[in-house]
Structures are given as C-alpha cells and as structure tokens.
Write a protein that holds these residues in place. Sequence first.
Motif, PDB file in Angstrom:
ATOM      1  N   GLN A 136       0.816  -1.231   0.000  1.00 49.15           N
ATOM      2  CA  GLN A 136       0.000   0.000   0.000  1.00 49.15           C
ATOM      3  C   GLN A 136       0.845   1.275   0.000  1.00 49.15           C
ATOM      4  OE1 GLN A 136      -2.874  -1.282  -0.572  1.00 49.15           O
ATOM      5  NE2 GLN A 136      -2.115  -3.235   0.255  1.00 49.15           N
ATOM      6  N   PHE A 137       2.155   1.151   0.255  1.00 46.85           N
ATOM      7  CA  PHE A 137       2.974   2.359   0.410  1.00 46.85           C
ATOM      8  C   PHE A 137       2.911   3.302  -0.790  1.00 46.85           C
ATOM      9  CE2 PHE A 137       6.172   0.874   3.893  1.00 46.85           C
ATOM     10  CZ  PHE A 137       5.137   0.929   4.822  1.00 46.85           C
ATOM     11  N   PRO A 138       3.027   2.822  -2.047  1.00 41.49           N
ATOM     12  CA  PRO A 138       2.971   3.769  -3.170  1.00 41.49           C
ATOM     13  C   PRO A 138       1.658   4.557  -3.219  1.00 41.49           C
ATOM     14  CG  PRO A 138       3.908   1.692  -3.900  1.00 41.49           C
ATOM     15  CD  PRO A 138       3.378   1.458  -2.507  1.00 41.49           C
ATOM     16  N   ALA A 139       0.520   3.841  -3.133  1.00 39.99           N
ATOM     17  CA  ALA A 139      -0.775   4.530  -3.195  1.00 39.99           C
ATOM     18  C   ALA A 139      -1.006   5.386  -1.951  1.00 39.99           C
ATOM     19  CB  ALA A 139      -1.901   3.502  -3.348  1.00 39.99           C
ATOM     20  N   TYR A 140      -0.556   4.906  -0.778  1.00 37.82           N
ATOM     21  CA  TYR A 140      -0.711   5.671   0.460  1.00 37.82           C
ATOM     22  C   TYR A 140       0.091   6.974   0.376  1.00 37.82           C
ATOM     23  CZ  TYR A 140      -0.918   6.603   5.514  1.00 37.82           C
ATOM     24  OH  TYR A 140      -1.139   7.177   6.749  1.00 37.82           O
ATOM     25  N   ALA A 141       1.314   6.874  -0.142  1.00 38.73           N
ATOM     26  CA  ALA A 141       2.153   8.072  -0.271  1.00 38.73           C
ATOM     27  C   ALA A 141       1.538   9.075  -1.234  1.00 38.73           C
ATOM     28  CB  ALA A 141       3.547   7.671  -0.750  1.00 38.73           C
ATOM     29  N   VAL A 152      -2.916   9.515   0.052  1.00 35.84           N
ATOM     30  CA  VAL A 152      -3.236   9.890   1.432  1.00 35.84           C
ATOM     31  C   VAL A 152      -2.319  11.011   1.919  1.00 35.84           C
ATOM     32  CG1 VAL A 152      -3.478   9.092   3.807  1.00 35.84           C
ATOM     33  CG2 VAL A 152      -4.123   7.584   1.912  1.00 35.84           C
ATOM     34  N   LEU A 153      -1.008  10.840   1.680  1.00 39.88           N
ATOM     35  CA  LEU A 153      -0.059  11.858   2.144  1.00 39.88           C
ATOM     36  C   LEU A 153       0.096  12.999   1.150  1.00 39.88           C
ATOM     37  CD1 LEU A 153       2.829   9.659   3.655  1.00 39.88           C
ATOM     38  CD2 LEU A 153       0.906  10.740   4.837  1.00 39.88           C
ATOM     39  N   GLY A 154      -0.187  12.716  -0.123  1.00 39.61           N
ATOM     40  CA  GLY A 154      -0.010  13.754  -1.140  1.00 39.61           C
ATOM     41  C   GLY A 154       1.442  13.945  -1.516  1.00 39.61           C
ATOM     42  N   GLY A 155       2.238  12.874  -1.506  1.00 36.54           N
ATOM     43  CA  GLY A 155       3.657  12.973  -1.787  1.00 36.54           C
ATOM     44  C   GLY A 155       4.024  12.533  -3.190  1.00 36.54           C
ATOM     45  N   THR A 162      -4.635  11.112  10.722  1.00 33.06           N
ATOM     46  CA  THR A 162      -5.256  11.857   9.627  1.00 33.06           C
ATOM     47  C   THR A 162      -4.272  12.892   9.099  1.00 33.06           C
ATOM     48  OG1 THR A 162      -7.378  11.609  10.754  1.00 33.06           O
ATOM     49  CG2 THR A 162      -7.290  13.173   8.932  1.00 33.06           C
ATOM     50  N   PRO A 163      -3.430  12.502   8.140  1.00 32.80           N
ATOM     51  CA  PRO A 163      -2.482  13.471   7.584  1.00 32.80           C
ATOM     52  C   PRO A 163      -3.218  14.583   6.845  1.00 32.80           C
ATOM     53  CG  PRO A 163      -1.897  11.212   7.006  1.00 32.80           C
ATOM     54  CD  PRO A 163      -3.281  11.178   7.554  1.00 32.80           C
ATOM     55  N   ALA A 164      -2.607  15.754   6.818  1.00 33.08           N
ATOM     56  CA  ALA A 164      -3.229  16.903   6.149  1.00 33.08           C
ATOM     57  C   ALA A 164      -3.331  16.681   4.649  1.00 33.08           C
ATOM     58  CB  ALA A 164      -2.433  18.176   6.447  1.00 33.08           C
ATOM     59  N   GLY A 165      -2.345  15.937   4.067  1.00 31.75           N
ATOM     60  CA  GLY A 165      -2.367  15.665   2.639  1.00 31.75           C
ATOM     61  C   GLY A 165      -2.159  16.920   1.818  1.00 31.75           C
ATOM     62  N   SER A 166      -2.443  16.826   0.542  1.00 28.09           N
ATOM     63  CA  SER A 166      -2.258  17.964  -0.363  1.00 28.09           C
ATOM     64  C   SER A 166      -3.291  17.891  -1.469  1.00 28.09           C
ATOM     65  CB  SER A 166      -0.848  17.948  -0.967  1.00 28.09           C
ATOM     66  OG  SER A 166      -0.721  18.942  -1.949  1.00 28.09           O
ATOM     67  N   SER A 167      -3.938  19.009  -1.711  1.00 25.56           N
ATOM     68  CA  SER A 167      -4.921  19.069  -2.788  1.00 25.56           C
ATOM     69  C   SER A 167      -4.323  19.649  -4.059  1.00 25.56           C
ATOM     70  CB  SER A 167      -6.130  19.923  -2.358  1.00 25.56           C
ATOM     71  OG  SER A 167      -5.678  21.215  -1.973  1.00 25.56           O
ATOM     72  N   GLY A 183       1.109  18.493   8.627  1.00 30.66           N
ATOM     73  CA  GLY A 183       0.561  17.908   9.849  1.00 30.66           C
ATOM     74  C   GLY A 183       0.233  16.430   9.697  1.00 30.66           C
ATOM     75  N   GLY A 184       0.671  15.633  10.656  1.00 38.24           N
ATOM     76  CA  GLY A 184       0.362  14.208  10.686  1.00 38.24           C
ATOM     77  C   GLY A 184       1.422  13.317  10.075  1.00 38.24           C
ATOM     78  N   THR A 185       2.318  13.882   9.259  1.00 39.50           N
ATOM     79  CA  THR A 185       3.322  13.041   8.588  1.00 39.50           C
ATOM     80  C   THR A 185       4.289  12.409   9.586  1.00 39.50           C
ATOM     81  OG1 THR A 185       3.197  14.376   6.571  1.00 39.50           O
ATOM     82  CG2 THR A 185       5.158  13.003   6.872  1.00 39.50           C
ATOM     83  N   LEU A 186       4.776  13.206  10.545  1.00 43.54           N
ATOM     84  CA  LEU A 186       5.709  12.666  11.536  1.00 43.54           C
ATOM     85  C   LEU A 186       5.040  11.585  12.384  1.00 43.54           C
ATOM     86  CD1 LEU A 186       7.630  15.874  12.714  1.00 43.54           C
ATOM     87  CD2 LEU A 186       8.392  14.083  11.130  1.00 43.54           C
ATOM     88  N   HIS A 187       3.747  11.748  12.649  1.00 47.34           N
ATOM     89  CA  HIS A 187       2.988  10.738  13.391  1.00 47.34           C
ATOM     90  C   HIS A 187       2.954   9.429  12.596  1.00 47.34           C
ATOM     91  CE1 HIS A 187      -0.790   9.961  16.092  1.00 47.34           C
ATOM     92  NE2 HIS A 187      -0.046   8.894  15.966  1.00 47.34           N
ATOM     93  N   VAL A 188       2.712   9.534  11.291  1.00 43.01           N
ATOM     94  CA  VAL A 188       2.709   8.348  10.425  1.00 43.01           C
ATOM     95  C   VAL A 188       4.058   7.656  10.458  1.00 43.01           C
ATOM     96  CG1 VAL A 188       2.627   7.589   8.010  1.00 43.01           C
ATOM     97  CG2 VAL A 188       0.887   9.160   8.886  1.00 43.01           C
ATOM     98  N   LEU A 189       5.140   8.438  10.367  1.00 42.46           N
ATOM     99  CA  LEU A 189       6.487   7.864  10.358  1.00 42.46           C
ATOM    100  C   LEU A 189       6.808   7.198  11.694  1.00 42.46           C
ATOM    101  CD1 LEU A 189       8.486  10.644   8.476  1.00 42.46           C
ATOM    102  CD2 LEU A 189       7.574   8.502   7.555  1.00 42.46           C
TER     103      LEU A 189
END
Length: 625
Positions: free
Chosen positions: A248-253, A256-259, A313-318, A331-337
């Motif tokens: 799931q990492f590619p799709a999650y990144a 969900v994260l907007g990376g 709940t990462p902030a993500g990016s629109s 916000g939330g990325t460090l929590h995920v890591l």
Amino acid sequence: MSSQFSLLKARRFGPFFATQFLGAFNDNLFKNALLVLLTFQAAQWTTLKPELLANLAAGIFILPFFLFSATSGQLADKVDRARLARTVKVLEIGIVLVAGTGFWLHSLNVLLGALFLLGLHSTLFGPVKYAILPQHLAEDELVGGNALVEAGTFVAILLGTLVGGLLAGMEGGKAWISAGCLLTALAGYATSRRIPSAPAPEPGLRINPNPITETWRNIGFARENRTVFLSILGISWFWLLGALLLAQFPAYAKNVLGGTESSVTLLLGTFTLGIGTGSLLCERLSAKQVEIGLVPFGSIGLTVFCLDLAFVTPAGSSGAPLGILPLLATGGTLHVLADLFAIGLFGGFFIVPLYALMQIRSSLNHRARIIAANNIVNALFMVVGALVAAGLLLYGLSIPALFGIAALFNAIVAVYIYTLVPEFLLRFVIWMLVHSVYRLEKRDTERIPLEGAAVLVCNHVSYVDSLVIAAASRRPIRFVINERFFAMPLLHSLLKAGRAIPFNARDAAGFPDSRTLADIRSALDAGELIALFPEGDITADGDLRNFQPWLSEILDGAPVPVIPVAVSGLWGSVFSRHAENGPRRLTGLRPMRAVGVTVGMPMPAKQATPDGLAQGVLALRGETR
C-alpha cells in the motif's frame, strides 16, 4: 551487540549473508522500481488502477513460494546447500536478462513474468537461507545470526527501493534498472562461491515432483512439533501483515499523504529502519538465547501501532505532489512515520525469535522441508492477504481502514496462538519480570544440557525463583511446585502454562506420593528438564536449609544427570521472607536489581545425596557449612 556483528567477518556466515543480502536487494530493486513506474506512469503501461497493480504485483511475486516451495525443500535436503545457492545465483542472472528484455519491448506481461521468476529464485533460495544457519552457527549464535539476516533483508529492501526509485526516475531509467539488476546478480554469484560446504542431510532422497502431495507431506513434517507449526503460523501472519503494508505504500504516499515518488522511499525507509533496529536488539534483549517471550511483546506493539496508523489523519495535499521536506512539514506526517517505525521495531521482536525457534526445534533430517512448509504457508497467507486487500480496496475501502482491519485481525491471531501454546505468554511474563525489574547475571548456564533428561536441584530464596531460573535456561524447565500453589487462581494458570508438576506429600515427613513420583519419572523418560527445590520451603533467614531426605527417593532409579543450581540476589526482596518479625522491604521491585543464577557441574544420580547436593549449592554461593 558486537558479538553478532563479528559473524560478518567469519567465512561460515559472511559470504552467505552477502549472497542473501544481494539477492533480496535485487528482488526489490526490480520489484519496487516496477511498482513506482506502474504507480506514477500507469497510463503508459495499462488501464488498471495503481492500487490494484501494486497488490497484483505483490501476489505474482509470492505465488512461486506457494507453487514450488515443496520442491525447493527437497532439493535443500538432498543437495549440498552451498552448491545449491550457487546454482540459484546462476538462475538469477538469466532472470534479470528476461527483465531487461521486458523493458526493451515495453511489455508489462514480460516484466510481470520476470517478477514471477524472481519469486521463483527466492523460493529456491529460501530453504537454503534458513536451513544453512543451524549448520554453520552455534546455538548461542543463532539468534544473532537470524537477527542479522532479518535486519539485512530489510536493509536490502530499503536500498533496493532507493536505487530502484532513483534509476526509475533517471533519463533512460529502464536501461539503468536492467544494468543494475545484472551487476547485482553477478556480484551475488561471486559471493556465493565463497560459502563453505553445507552437506545435505539426506543425499539419497528421491525427489517427489508432485507439488500437491509433497506440500502436504512437508506440512506434515512441520505439524509433528506443535510449537514449530504454530511458529510457522505466526511467521506467516507477520509476512501477510508486512506484505500488506508494503504493497500500500505507493498509493498511500500518493493519495493519502499527497507525496511524490520519493515519499514512498521515506515510508519504506522508516519501516525498514524499525525492523532492522528491532531485529538487532533481539540478541541483547534475549541474552543470546531463543527468547520466545519477545513474541507476545512484539504482537502487542504491532496491534497498537498499526491501529494507531489507521486513525492518523495526515493533512495531505490538494495541489501539486509534495517533496520530502514539505511533506515532513505537513501535519500528521511525523505521526505516520513514528507509527511505521514502531510497527517495524515490534515486528523485529516478533519475527526473529519465531525463526530461531522454528530452526532449533525442527528435526535435523527434515529441517529444509519444514522451512519449505513455512514458505508454503507464508505464500498462502500473503497471496490470500493480497487478494483480500485488492478486493476490499476495489469495493471502496480506504487504505487507512485496511490498516485498522489488519490491526484487529493481528490481535485475534495473537490471542489464538497464545491460547494454543501458553508457553509464549509464560515466557513473556518471565521476560518482563527479569528484564524490567532485575538484571540477570548468569554463570555457567551452558552446563544445563540442550537436550535429554536432567534434574536441576536449586536453593529456594523467594517466590520468583522458578521464573528467574527459567529465564536463565536455554530450554524449557518443568518445575516441581508444592500443590498448595495450584489452588491460587492466577498462579494456577501460570503453573499450568509452564507444565509445572504438583508436589503432593504422602506423609507428615513430606515424602512425595506415587502420583508426584510418576509425573516426575514420566517427564524424565520423555527427556525433559526437571527442577526441584529440596529445602521444602523458602528460606526464612537467607541461609540454606537442609535438603529433605525425600530427594533421594525422587532421584532413586532415575539414571539422569543431577545439576546443582544456586540463586542469589533475591533475599531481602518483597518476594522473599525477609524476617519473621520484621517488615518486608520493597527492594525487590527496585529497577535492575542484580540477581544471579549459577550452575554447577552435573553428577550421576546415584552419586547425588541430599547433603552432597546441598554442599554443592553452598559452594556455588561461595559459602561453606
């Protein structure tokens, strides 16, 4: 941890480690480069959704484990394992040439075929990888060796992903990926030529070409030892959970994260760092022995942090995809890591003892085929996991929700296994007590035989003597405990889990009744390790009490070695009788209080008298009477 790293310099481990490291690196260089290409350039290859492609690729890679593990296990029991490793490396060179052809033709089918063949390469190497370790390593090196292999495997995953991602993003990346895979395969073949010979245990074995009947036969070998089979189930569940997360990492990144592509590497690197750290810590936390008490500890952490990851709940990016630094500031990325690192850390605690337990308790002649059975069950779990994950995502389940479901099932699986084998939970209680409250100092514990019947004769200082002695032993011990403790609800459960033998007296002199004697002799006939406290009760003043005459009756007719054991450091603790007319001190709960277990020289039972054994225990304590 220097001792385990010193193995890397030894020829009996170093070339093998390098060979398996390069193999794992190559698998993941190709697999993850392909996943990144399919995730971020999907329209150039297929109309399928990237999330489904990721799970499809994961399923294709592990499918050969399910189809060909039975044959690979037979080969590893029939052929010199070092020679087989070299043959597999030659096969790897051919496979990467097929992958290069797929890139040149821009054919997704050829590339997926190469991915399947790389899975076949790993399938053939799997039984060699784990069966060769007990051949070349001593038992007290086995945990450290497994830890290095597991840590190295995940570091190889990380580096393979880094290099694969970098090459996939370069101009002419397909050619660079092909060249990188070929150079790695050639290097793996070179290191495999230095692996020392590892003779096959059954060179006359006739290969059964039928994968279905041989698979069932291998699983039968594994089921002969219940603990080994349940260890395999635990290992398989971990790989299902790990494969599900990685897929799931590619799709999650991205979603969900907007990376960007680089954020996939960030997630994988954090997860890998956690597993490497947890694996390498296992040797220190287990004091170089197979400590299955770490397994429940690991499963608790896996459940807690995987569940927490589901609720982050990462902030993500629109807008445009974020690079590494902007993503870290979101916000939330460090929590995920942090969650991913913790999942990896506790995963290391979970998996390393299970692998070592499977190896050490497997039959020598069937070890490679039992490991093949492990690979078969691993593959079955991962294929089913990939299919279920793909199905749930197809019907609209979010990736975080998928993580939450996985966490809940992890808790269910853990409770199921620990209910069937209470030894895991008992060792967890022992490990928690000895490593969080006490600092255990072991002396000459190698005198306790690794196999075969024996009787340990111990002094009795406190109510936790048996837990401390069990923690110092490299093998399970059946303690003979006064029957009154079996009437206490909590203790009853712990004693039952540890298969303790109740001591019932037949007369006022305290001589054991026929049932106690029968249970002890039955255990000795089965080759088990028995521990006795012949003082009859806990010392009231710290001094050694006289050993009871009934000890002679128990040892009479038992042609097994008798070994004196001295426990020290527990007198004066809350678990001891400090003084009949004085208060108990709470020093027994002082963090890292030093306690010692010293083991004396074995002696024949016919020469072991109560007085002689008491003198032996006193000598171990540095005292005389």
